[in-house]
Design a protein around this motif. Structure first.
Motif, PDB file in Angstrom:
ATOM      1  N   UNK A   8       0.876  -1.179   0.000  1.00 32.25           N
ATOM      2  CA  UNK A   8       0.000   0.000   0.000  1.00 32.25           C
ATOM      3  C   UNK A   8       0.901   1.213   0.000  1.00 32.25           C
ATOM      4  N   UNK A   9       0.580   2.197  -0.819  1.00 35.56           N
ATOM      5  CA  UNK A   9       1.501   3.314  -0.978  1.00 35.56           C
ATOM      6  C   UNK A   9       0.756   4.584  -1.402  1.00 35.56           C
ATOM      7  N   UNK A  10       0.116   5.259  -0.468  1.00 35.36           N
ATOM      8  CA  UNK A  10      -0.682   6.434  -0.845  1.00 35.36           C
ATOM      9  C   UNK A  10       0.107   7.517  -1.567  1.00 35.36           C
ATOM     10  N   UNK A  11       1.369   7.711  -1.212  1.00 38.05           N
ATOM     11  CA  UNK A  11       2.115   8.793  -1.872  1.00 38.05           C
ATOM     12  C   UNK A  11       3.318   8.295  -2.678  1.00 38.05           C
ATOM     13  N   UNK A  12       3.431   6.979  -2.881  1.00 33.73           N
ATOM     14  CA  UNK A  12       4.347   6.469  -3.901  1.00 33.73           C
ATOM     15  C   UNK A  12       5.717   6.000  -3.447  1.00 33.73           C
ATOM     16  N   UNK A  13       6.119   6.257  -2.214  1.00 32.00           N
ATOM     17  CA  UNK A  13       7.468   5.854  -1.791  1.00 32.00           C
ATOM     18  C   UNK A  13       7.580   4.335  -1.670  1.00 32.00           C
ATOM     19  N   UNK A  14       6.631   3.726  -1.009  1.00 35.80           N
ATOM     20  CA  UNK A  14       6.646   2.269  -0.856  1.00 35.80           C
ATOM     21  C   UNK A  14       6.534   1.588  -2.222  1.00 35.80           C
ATOM     22  N   UNK A  33       5.303 -10.621  -9.329  1.00 35.46           N
ATOM     23  CA  UNK A  33       4.176  -9.716  -9.589  1.00 35.46           C
ATOM     24  C   UNK A  33       4.100  -8.686  -8.475  1.00 35.46           C
ATOM     25  N   UNK A  34       3.564  -7.537  -8.807  1.00 31.98           N
ATOM     26  CA  UNK A  34       3.323  -6.498  -7.804  1.00 31.98           C
ATOM     27  C   UNK A  34       1.814  -6.280  -7.720  1.00 31.98           C
ATOM     28  N   UNK A  35       1.294  -6.211  -6.512  1.00 34.00           N
ATOM     29  CA  UNK A  35      -0.130  -5.953  -6.315  1.00 34.00           C
ATOM     30  C   UNK A  35      -0.268  -4.786  -5.341  1.00 34.00           C
ATOM     31  N   UNK A  36      -0.851  -3.717  -5.819  1.00 31.75           N
ATOM     32  CA  UNK A  36      -1.017  -2.532  -4.970  1.00 31.75           C
ATOM     33  C   UNK A  36      -2.391  -2.555  -4.319  1.00 31.75           C
ATOM     34  N   UNK A  37      -2.424  -2.407  -3.022  1.00 30.87           N
ATOM     35  CA  UNK A  37      -3.688  -2.293  -2.295  1.00 30.87           C
ATOM     36  C   UNK A  37      -4.223  -0.879  -2.530  1.00 30.87           C
ATOM     37  N   UNK A  38      -5.442  -0.803  -3.042  1.00 31.35           N
ATOM     38  CA  UNK A  38      -6.032   0.510  -3.343  1.00 31.35           C
ATOM     39  C   UNK A  38      -7.352   0.667  -2.585  1.00 31.35           C
ATOM     40  N   UNK A  39      -7.793   1.909  -2.512  1.00 35.68           N
ATOM     41  CA  UNK A  39      -9.001   2.214  -1.740  1.00 35.68           C
ATOM     42  C   UNK A  39     -10.204   1.392  -2.159  1.00 35.68           C
ATOM     43  N   UNK A  64       5.680  -7.995   1.735  1.00 40.25           N
ATOM     44  CA  UNK A  64       4.656  -7.023   2.104  1.00 40.25           C
ATOM     45  C   UNK A  64       5.268  -5.645   2.268  1.00 40.25           C
ATOM     46  N   UNK A  65       4.523  -4.623   1.856  1.00 41.74           N
ATOM     47  CA  UNK A  65       5.018  -3.262   1.991  1.00 41.74           C
ATOM     48  C   UNK A  65       3.928  -2.314   2.444  1.00 41.74           C
ATOM     49  N   UNK A  66       4.260  -1.501   3.444  1.00 40.19           N
ATOM     50  CA  UNK A  66       3.329  -0.474   3.929  1.00 40.19           C
ATOM     51  C   UNK A  66       4.126   0.681   4.490  1.00 40.19           C
ATOM     52  N   UNK A  67       3.666   1.899   4.296  1.00 42.90           N
ATOM     53  CA  UNK A  67       4.257   3.006   5.049  1.00 42.90           C
ATOM     54  C   UNK A  67       3.993   2.823   6.536  1.00 42.90           C
ATOM     55  N   UNK A  68       4.785   3.472   7.359  1.00 38.83           N
ATOM     56  CA  UNK A  68       4.491   3.540   8.795  1.00 38.83           C
ATOM     57  C   UNK A  68       3.507   4.683   9.016  1.00 38.83           C
ATOM     58  N   UNK A  69       2.382   4.369   9.608  1.00 39.44           N
ATOM     59  CA  UNK A  69       1.397   5.397   9.985  1.00 39.44           C
ATOM     60  C   UNK A  69       1.191   5.284  11.496  1.00 39.44           C
ATOM     61  N   UNK A  70       1.561   6.297  12.204  1.00 40.75           N
ATOM     62  CA  UNK A  70       1.395   6.322  13.659  1.00 40.75           C
ATOM     63  C   UNK A  70       1.981   5.059  14.300  1.00 40.75           C
ATOM     64  N   UNK A  71       3.149   4.687  13.829  1.00 41.08           N
ATOM     65  CA  UNK A  71       3.873   3.564  14.435  1.00 41.08           C
ATOM     66  C   UNK A  71       3.443   2.192  13.990  1.00 41.08           C
ATOM     67  N   UNK A  73       1.393  -0.277  10.496  1.00 40.05           N
ATOM     68  CA  UNK A  73       1.049  -0.275   9.075  1.00 40.05           C
ATOM     69  C   UNK A  73      -0.174   0.601   8.860  1.00 40.05           C
ATOM     70  N   UNK A  74      -0.460   0.931   7.606  1.00 38.71           N
ATOM     71  CA  UNK A  74      -1.657   1.735   7.328  1.00 38.71           C
ATOM     72  C   UNK A  74      -2.922   0.902   7.572  1.00 38.71           C
ATOM     73  N   UNK A  75      -4.021   1.612   7.748  1.00 41.20           N
ATOM     74  CA  UNK A  75      -5.297   0.913   7.963  1.00 41.20           C
ATOM     75  C   UNK A  75      -5.632   0.023   6.770  1.00 41.20           C
ATOM     76  N   UNK A  76      -5.305   0.511   5.570  1.00 38.22           N
ATOM     77  CA  UNK A  76      -5.610  -0.284   4.373  1.00 38.22           C
ATOM     78  C   UNK A  76      -4.785  -1.572   4.344  1.00 38.22           C
TER      79      UNK A  76
END
Ligand SMILES: Cc1cc2nc3c(=O)[nH]c(=O)nc-3n(C[C@H](O)[C@H](O)[C@H](O)COP(=O)(O)O)c2cc1C
Length: 99
Positions: A8-14, A33-39, A64-71, A73-76
């Motif tokens: 999941x990568x809302x702003x593209x870094x992940x 393969x790459x699979x992006x979790x989207x809204x 697995x890849x996720x940004x750190x959000x408030x310590x 993974x993201x909710x998504x």
């Protein structure tokens, strides 16, 4: 060998990291393969992309890849992880070396 990178990568870094991993892992006998979790995968707080979940049983390795959000993974990403419960229960992922 088949590798899936789910992120999941809302702003593209992940997403950039996922791309770099895919490029680094790519070999003639390795499918990546790459699979992006989207809204749109999330409905009423639940991850509903059953097609992706079913696909994931055919891979030898999952990244697995996720940004750190408030310590954490993201909710998504957490919604995705929660949705893998049945795969875990059926032991379709870890500890199965016979495929
Ligand atoms: C709501 C929110 C919470 C965040 N919380 C953290 C945090 O707890 N620790 C941290 O190091 N970075 C935190 N960040 C920064 C993101 O993890 C960082 O920008 C990340 O690279 C974004 O990844 P993406 O470009 O793949 O979306 C937060 C960003 C947002 C928007």
């Amino acid at each position: 060998m088949k590798i899936a990178i789910i992120f999941h990568s809302p702003s593209g870094t992940t997403k950039q990291l996922a791309q770099a991993i895919a490029e680094g892992a790519a070999q003639p006998d390795i499918e990546v393969i790459q699979a992006e979790i989207v809204g749109a995968d999330i409905e009423d707080g639940r991850f509903r992309n059953t097609e992706l979940l079913q696909q994931l049983t055919r891979f030898d390795a999952l990244v697995f890849g996720s940004p750190t959000y408030m310590g954490s993974v993201t909710a998504q990403f957490k919604a995705f992880a929660d949705a893998t419960r049945e795969l875990w229960e059926q032991q379709n992922w870890a500890f199965n070396t016979d495929r």
